[in-house]
Design a protein around this motif. Structure first.
Motif, PDB file in Angstrom:
ATOM      1  N   ASP A   3      10.608 -10.979  12.405  1.00  0.00           N
ATOM      2  CA  ASP A   3       9.348 -11.465  11.856  1.00  0.00           C
ATOM      3  C   ASP A   3       8.960 -10.762  10.569  1.00  0.00           C
ATOM      4  O   ASP A   3       8.187 -11.286   9.768  1.00  0.00           O
ATOM      5  N   ASP A   7      11.084 -15.430   5.378  1.00  0.00           N
ATOM      6  CA  ASP A   7      11.900 -16.608   5.637  1.00  0.00           C
ATOM      7  C   ASP A   7      12.472 -17.110   4.313  1.00  0.00           C
ATOM      8  O   ASP A   7      11.704 -17.439   3.396  1.00  0.00           O
ATOM      9  N   ARG A  10      10.993 -20.401   3.058  1.00  0.00           N
ATOM     10  CA  ARG A  10       9.540 -20.493   3.192  1.00  0.00           C
ATOM     11  C   ARG A  10       8.887 -21.382   2.135  1.00  0.00           C
ATOM     12  O   ARG A  10       7.906 -22.071   2.420  1.00  0.00           O
ATOM     13  N   ALA A  13       9.470 -24.876   3.077  1.00  0.00           N
ATOM     14  CA  ALA A  13       8.585 -25.161   4.205  1.00  0.00           C
ATOM     15  C   ALA A  13       7.167 -25.425   3.713  1.00  0.00           C
ATOM     16  O   ALA A  13       6.480 -26.336   4.207  1.00  0.00           O
ATOM     17  N   LYS A  76       5.034 -25.306  15.320  1.00  0.00           N
ATOM     18  CA  LYS A  76       5.926 -26.339  14.810  1.00  0.00           C
ATOM     19  C   LYS A  76       5.921 -27.558  15.725  1.00  0.00           C
ATOM     20  O   LYS A  76       5.939 -28.702  15.245  1.00  0.00           O
ATOM     21  N   LEU A 123       0.712 -22.635  10.203  1.00  0.00           N
ATOM     22  CA  LEU A 123       2.099 -22.430   9.782  1.00  0.00           C
ATOM     23  C   LEU A 123       2.175 -21.717   8.438  1.00  0.00           C
ATOM     24  O   LEU A 123       3.033 -20.851   8.236  1.00  0.00           O
ATOM     25  N   THR A 126       1.379 -18.008   9.085  1.00  0.00           N
ATOM     26  CA  THR A 126       2.412 -17.226   9.775  1.00  0.00           C
ATOM     27  C   THR A 126       3.730 -17.189   9.014  1.00  0.00           C
ATOM     28  O   THR A 126       4.547 -16.299   9.249  1.00  0.00           O
ATOM     29  N   THR A 127       3.949 -18.133   8.122  1.00  0.00           N
ATOM     30  CA  THR A 127       5.178 -18.145   7.325  1.00  0.00           C
ATOM     31  C   THR A 127       5.106 -17.141   6.186  1.00  0.00           C
ATOM     32  O   THR A 127       6.112 -16.493   5.849  1.00  0.00           O
ATOM     33  N   VAL A 187      11.018 -25.704   8.362  1.00  0.00           N
ATOM     34  CA  VAL A 187       9.886 -25.003   8.975  1.00  0.00           C
ATOM     35  C   VAL A 187      10.371 -24.211  10.182  1.00  0.00           C
ATOM     36  O   VAL A 187      11.090 -24.742  11.044  1.00  0.00           O
ATOM     37  N   ARG A 188       9.997 -22.956  10.242  1.00  0.00           N
ATOM     38  CA  ARG A 188      10.381 -22.067  11.339  1.00  0.00           C
ATOM     39  C   ARG A 188       9.140 -21.637  12.128  1.00  0.00           C
ATOM     40  O   ARG A 188       8.044 -21.535  11.590  1.00  0.00           O
ATOM     41  N   HIS A 190       7.098 -18.790  13.723  1.00  0.00           N
ATOM     42  CA  HIS A 190       6.944 -17.347  13.545  1.00  0.00           C
ATOM     43  C   HIS A 190       5.882 -16.837  14.513  1.00  0.00           C
ATOM     44  O   HIS A 190       4.811 -17.417  14.637  1.00  0.00           O
TER      45      HIS A 190
END
Length: 261
Positions: A3, A7, A10, A13, A76, A123, A126-127, A187-188, A190
């Motif tokens: 974390d 990313d 990102r 995303a 997500k 998102l 947190t990204t 998109v991941r 997190h």
């Protein structure tokens, strides 16, 4: 991926998330210019016209659940659910042969928009975890989102004049398909799930507050701030949810309420 490690996807995303948010906000205005053509084709009354706006905004404002549900079930997942639902509701509205179906489709758009918009905001938060980069990301996200209403008017006018009013709804399918494909790839998820529970009495109270505000009975700074403070304390919504609501933003500007994620 750890974390603490940025990313590598990102920024892509962010583009996808911003596109989804743009779709939600432009849909609040894209049908406005199409009303005369819609009324002519479907034969609804002048009194019904306001309901096409209200059905969307009321459902959207009263059911801002995406932030909390994202904490519970995965941001997500909620984001993709909102995108798919919004696209299906738009397809239903575009194919509507009567007033009732079109109104129902607009309300469903509001419901899925209420999932999508807070999940998108979460998102982004947190990204992007680094201070300066997060500020840049939110600046880009906000600029694109704020353009939504103006773009909606322009796009709605062009589609109504040169194509058909139904494409004011069908165009969301194009936005959604691009955003879904991008979200799956870029998109991941997190962070973990917070394990909150839904506060159903709080949900009913928030919905009543929004409905009364729309009717002009409630909506002063103190009233909205008090209701928002209760919702935060009860765990029904998060700061990200309430940042979407204009009444709470006004309360924040007045120094009545401080929100934290």
């Amino acid at each position: 991926m750890n974390d603490s490690t940025p990313d590598p996807q990102r920024w892509k995303a962010l583009a996808v998330i911003s596109l989804a948010q743009l779709m939600v906000l432009l849909d609040g205005t894209i049908v406005n210019i199409a009303f005369p053509r819609m009324q002519s084709d479907l034969g609804f009354s002048d009194a019904d016209r306001q309901w096409f706006v209200t059905a969307y905004t009321l459902a959207f404002g009263a059911l801002l659940l995406g932030g909390l549900l994202g904490d519970m079930w995965g941001r997500k997942r909620v984001f993709l659910t909102g995108l798919v639902g919004f696209a299906l509701a738009s397809a239903l509205g575009g194919a509507a042969a009567g007033t009732g179906v079109l109104l129902g489709a607009r309300a469903l758009q509001g419901v899925f928009g209420a999932l999508l918009a807070p999940a998108a905001l979460s998102l982004v938060a947190t990204t992007f975890t680094k201070g300066r980069e997060r500020a840049t990301a939110f600046g880009i996200f906000s600029a694109i989102a704020m353009a939504g209403s103006a773009i909606g008017l322009l796009l709605g006018g062009a589609l109504t004049q040169y194509v058909d009013w139904r494409w004011c709804l069908y165009v969301n399918i194009v936005f959604a398909v691009v955003a879904i494909a991008g979200a799956v790839v870029f998109v991941r998820e997190h962070g973990g799930h917070a394990g909150h529970r839904l506060d159903l009495p709080g949900a009913a109270g928030y919905q009543a507050m929004i409905k009364n505000s729309a009717a002009g009975r409630v909506g002063t700074t103190d009233e909205v701030a008090t209701a928002a403070a209760y919702l935060l304390e009860a765990g029904f919504v998060t700061g990200s949810d309430l940042l979407i609501d204009g009444g709470v933003i006004a309360a924040m500007n007045a120094g009545r309420l401080g929100l934290s994620q």
